[in-house]
Design a protein around this motif. Structure first.
Motif, mmCIF file in Angstrom:
data_model
loop_
_atom_site.group_PDB
_atom_site.id
_atom_site.type_symbol
_atom_site.label_atom_id
_atom_site.label_comp_id
_atom_site.label_asym_id
_atom_site.label_seq_id
_atom_site.Cartn_x
_atom_site.Cartn_y
_atom_site.Cartn_z
ATOM 1 N N ARG A 217 -39.321 10.812 11.484
ATOM 2 C CA ARG A 217 -40.061 10.297 12.643
ATOM 3 C C ARG A 217 -39.965 11.228 13.841
ATOM 4 N N GLY A 218 -38.928 12.065 13.879
ATOM 5 C CA GLY A 218 -38.724 12.947 15.019
ATOM 6 C C GLY A 218 -39.382 14.306 14.891
ATOM 7 N N VAL A 219 -40.039 14.569 13.760
ATOM 8 C CA VAL A 219 -40.680 15.866 13.525
ATOM 9 C C VAL A 219 -42.180 15.650 13.356
ATOM 10 N N ASP A 220 -42.958 16.603 13.857
ATOM 11 C CA ASP A 220 -44.404 16.538 13.683
ATOM 12 C C ASP A 220 -44.721 16.874 12.232
ATOM 13 N N THR A 221 -44.973 15.841 11.417
ATOM 14 C CA THR A 221 -45.168 16.033 9.980
ATOM 15 C C THR A 221 -46.630 15.960 9.557
ATOM 16 N N ALA A 222 -47.551 15.815 10.507
ATOM 17 C CA ALA A 222 -48.994 15.789 10.201
ATOM 18 C C ALA A 222 -49.269 14.791 9.073
ATOM 19 N N ASP A 223 -49.910 15.237 7.962
ATOM 20 C CA ASP A 223 -50.235 14.349 6.836
ATOM 21 C C ASP A 223 -49.223 14.479 5.700
ATOM 22 N N ALA A 224 -48.081 15.070 5.965
ATOM 23 C CA ALA A 224 -47.060 15.213 4.929
ATOM 24 C C ALA A 224 -46.503 13.843 4.545
ATOM 25 N N THR A 225 -45.935 13.770 3.339
ATOM 26 C CA THR A 225 -45.360 12.513 2.852
ATOM 27 C C THR A 225 -43.892 12.707 2.516
ATOM 28 N N LEU A 226 -43.123 11.636 2.665
ATOM 29 C CA LEU A 226 -41.684 11.671 2.423
ATOM 30 C C LEU A 226 -41.318 10.718 1.294
ATOM 31 N N ASN A 227 -40.527 11.219 0.357
ATOM 32 C CA ASN A 227 -39.928 10.382 -0.683
ATOM 33 C C ASN A 227 -38.419 10.402 -0.461
ATOM 34 N N ALA A 228 -37.920 9.410 0.269
ATOM 35 C CA ALA A 228 -36.483 9.341 0.575
ATOM 36 C C ALA A 228 -35.782 8.622 -0.581
ATOM 37 N N ALA A 229 -35.450 9.400 -1.628
ATOM 38 C CA ALA A 229 -34.921 8.820 -2.860
ATOM 39 C C ALA A 229 -33.402 8.844 -2.931
ATOM 40 N N ALA A 230 -32.745 9.317 -1.883
ATOM 41 C CA ALA A 230 -31.281 9.413 -1.915
ATOM 42 C C ALA A 230 -30.652 8.030 -1.770
ATOM 43 N N SER A 231 -29.588 7.806 -2.515
ATOM 44 C CA SER A 231 -28.857 6.539 -2.411
ATOM 45 C C SER A 231 -27.445 6.743 -1.884
ATOM 46 N N LEU A 232 -27.138 7.979 -1.494
ATOM 47 C CA LEU A 232 -25.779 8.329 -1.107
ATOM 48 C C LEU A 232 -25.465 7.966 0.338
ATOM 49 N N THR A 233 -24.168 7.713 0.559
ATOM 50 C CA THR A 233 -23.602 7.697 1.903
ATOM 51 C C THR A 233 -22.645 8.872 1.971
ATOM 52 N N VAL A 234 -22.859 9.762 2.919
ATOM 53 C CA VAL A 234 -22.059 10.987 2.998
ATOM 54 C C VAL A 234 -21.207 10.978 4.261
ATOM 55 N N ARG A 235 -20.098 11.721 4.203
ATOM 56 C CA ARG A 235 -19.261 11.927 5.385
ATOM 57 C C ARG A 235 -19.768 13.171 6.094
ATOM 58 N N ALA A 236 -20.229 13.000 7.326
ATOM 59 C CA ALA A 236 -20.817 14.128 8.040
ATOM 60 C C ALA A 236 -20.807 13.865 9.529
ATOM 61 N N ASP A 237 -20.994 14.949 10.291
ATOM 62 C CA ASP A 237 -21.289 14.839 11.711
ATOM 63 C C ASP A 237 -22.762 14.458 11.797
ATOM 64 N N ARG A 238 -23.054 13.249 12.219
ATOM 65 C CA ARG A 238 -24.410 12.723 12.163
ATOM 66 C C ARG A 238 -25.413 13.603 12.916
ATOM 67 N N SER A 239 -25.044 14.042 14.101
ATOM 68 C CA SER A 239 -25.957 14.837 14.910
ATOM 69 C C SER A 239 -26.306 16.145 14.220
ATOM 70 N N ARG A 240 -25.303 16.794 13.656
ATOM 71 C CA ARG A 240 -25.557 18.090 13.026
ATOM 72 C C ARG A 240 -26.263 17.940 11.681
ATOM 73 N N LEU A 241 -25.994 16.842 10.975
ATOM 74 C CA LEU A 241 -26.749 16.570 9.745
ATOM 75 C C LEU A 241 -28.234 16.374 10.073
ATOM 76 N N LYS A 242 -28.518 15.723 11.202
ATOM 77 C CA LYS A 242 -29.914 15.537 11.612
ATOM 78 C C LYS A 242 -30.571 16.898 11.898
ATOM 79 N N GLN A 243 -29.824 17.810 12.516
ATOM 80 C CA GLN A 243 -30.372 19.139 12.765
ATOM 81 C C GLN A 243 -30.727 19.823 11.451
ATOM 82 N N LEU A 244 -29.847 19.692 10.462
ATOM 83 C CA LEU A 244 -30.086 20.294 9.151
ATOM 84 C C LEU A 244 -31.359 19.721 8.528
ATOM 85 N N LEU A 245 -31.472 18.395 8.492
ATOM 86 C CA LEU A 245 -32.628 17.760 7.859
ATOM 87 C C LEU A 245 -33.915 18.040 8.616
ATOM 88 N N GLU A 246 -33.863 17.981 9.944
ATOM 89 C CA GLU A 246 -35.066 18.234 10.738
ATOM 90 C C GLU A 246 -35.587 19.652 10.519
#
Length: 342
Positions: free
Chosen positions: A221-250
């Motif tokens: 939702r925070g990135v301009d994805t135009a007409d792209a589609t997302l398949n969020a198929a992960a079921s994991l809960t990971v130990r991470a720095d949330r802010s920096r993980l968001k930077q990685l994914l974005e």
């Protein structure tokens, strides 16, 4: 104890001593009263004396009073907390030569045939580790200084330029001003990416449980994805720095859209010890995969070349390994392993 048992014990002791003599670390054993009953050759070498000079002496005769007191406090803490092992860091003092930083680990053991409990310890020269730590501290200080310069000396003039541009637009209409605005936007993106890259080299200090699918949708939702589609198929809960993980994914989502087109499909899924982010874009040629994480590397004339470098820095800061391969759809697939999964 019978003769056979004594012979077996003697063989065991000789075998253990052979092992101890091959170590790069100093090893000692002392009786309950602190008398040294064994040192390996490495201990004598580090101390700068013959082994015979050490045997039968008090272990605390060879260290400073400060070190002796530190060891006593650690032993008291071991008894109070019910620990079998303790450790201290201190300055190891050779008889001749300059002191150097060392780490000593010790614990109780049975000495001799009488079941008497003494202590054994291992001493390691940590000079190289300390040198690396100091160098890392200096690098982090330089990175912070660089980040401060970028933030102040570049962002402030850019803010002034953007303000002047708005004033100019109130006075005149010109397509040239649109080009100036685009240049300002690119400069702002470069500055933001440089700041992120400079600060992402620091190891993650604290982590939390993060729902990978939930944070992926938040990043989408925070990135301009135009007409792209997302398949969020992960079921994991990971130990991470949330802010920096968001930077990685974005950055990975943005990279997929920029290189895969506005209608690209992005999938985030599980691995045995981590997760992956894949797309169905044109993919990355095998010969170019080693270079994509280099800062400044880009095939997009409008890109900064820092996005994937930031991805790698975030992964390394968490202790993860990142690799790139072809996705099932022929696009790019970024795999993150060594992830702490709940």
């Amino acid at each position: 104890m019978g003769d056979r048992d004594r012979e077996r014990r003697a063989r065991d002791l000789r075998r253990y001593e052979t092992i101890l003599e091959s170590l790069d670390d100093a090893v000692y054993a002392i009786r309950p009263d602190g008398t040294i009953v064994y040192v390996n050759e490495r201990y004598a070498e580090m101390k700068g004396v013959d082994r015979d000079e050490l045997l039968g002496t008090d272990i605390y005769d060879w260290v400073s009073e400060e070190t002796a007191e530190r060891a006593r406090r650690e032993r008291a803490a071991m008894r109070e907390e019910g620990r079998d092992a303790g450790s201290i860091e201190y300055e190891f003092e050779p008889v001749d030569g300059e002191p150097f930083p060392a780490e000593m680990r010790f614990g109780p053991t049975e000495l001799g045939d009488d079941g008497e409990l003494g202590r054994v310890g291992v001493i390691r020269d940590v000079s190289e580790r300390r040198r690396r730590e100091r160098e890392l501290e200096r690098q982090n200080e330089r990175l912070e200084e660089f980040a401060s310069i970028v933030s102040h000396d570049l962002r402030n003039p850019l803010d002034v330029a953007q303000g002047r541009l708005e004033l100019a637009r109130e006075e005149v209409e010109s397509p040239h001003l649109d080009a100036v605005a685009r240049a300002h936007e690119r400069m702002a993106t470069l500055i933001d990416d440089l700041l992120t890259l400079a600060r992402e080299g620091v190891d993650v200090e604290s982590t939390e449980a993060v729902d990978l699918t939930a944070v992926t949708r938040e990043c989408w939702r925070g990135v301009d994805t135009a007409d792209a589609t997302l398949n969020a198929a992960a079921s994991l809960t990971v130990r991470a720095d949330r802010s920096r993980l968001k930077q990685l994914l974005e950055n990975l989502i943005r990279n997929a859209v920029e290189h895969g087109g506005e209608a690209v499909a992005v999938t985030v899924g599980d691995l045995d010890d981590g997760f992956y982010v894949a797309d169905d874009g044109p993919g990355i040629p095998e010969g170019e995969r080693d270079a994509i994480f280099e800062a400044g590397h880009t095939t997009d004339p409008n890109g900064t070349g820092f996005g994937l470098a930031i991805v790698e820095r975030v992964a390394e800061a968490h202790g993860w390994t990142v690799s790139v391969a072809a996705s099932d759809a022929g696009g790019a697939r970024f795999e993150f392993t060594g992830v702490d999964v709940e």
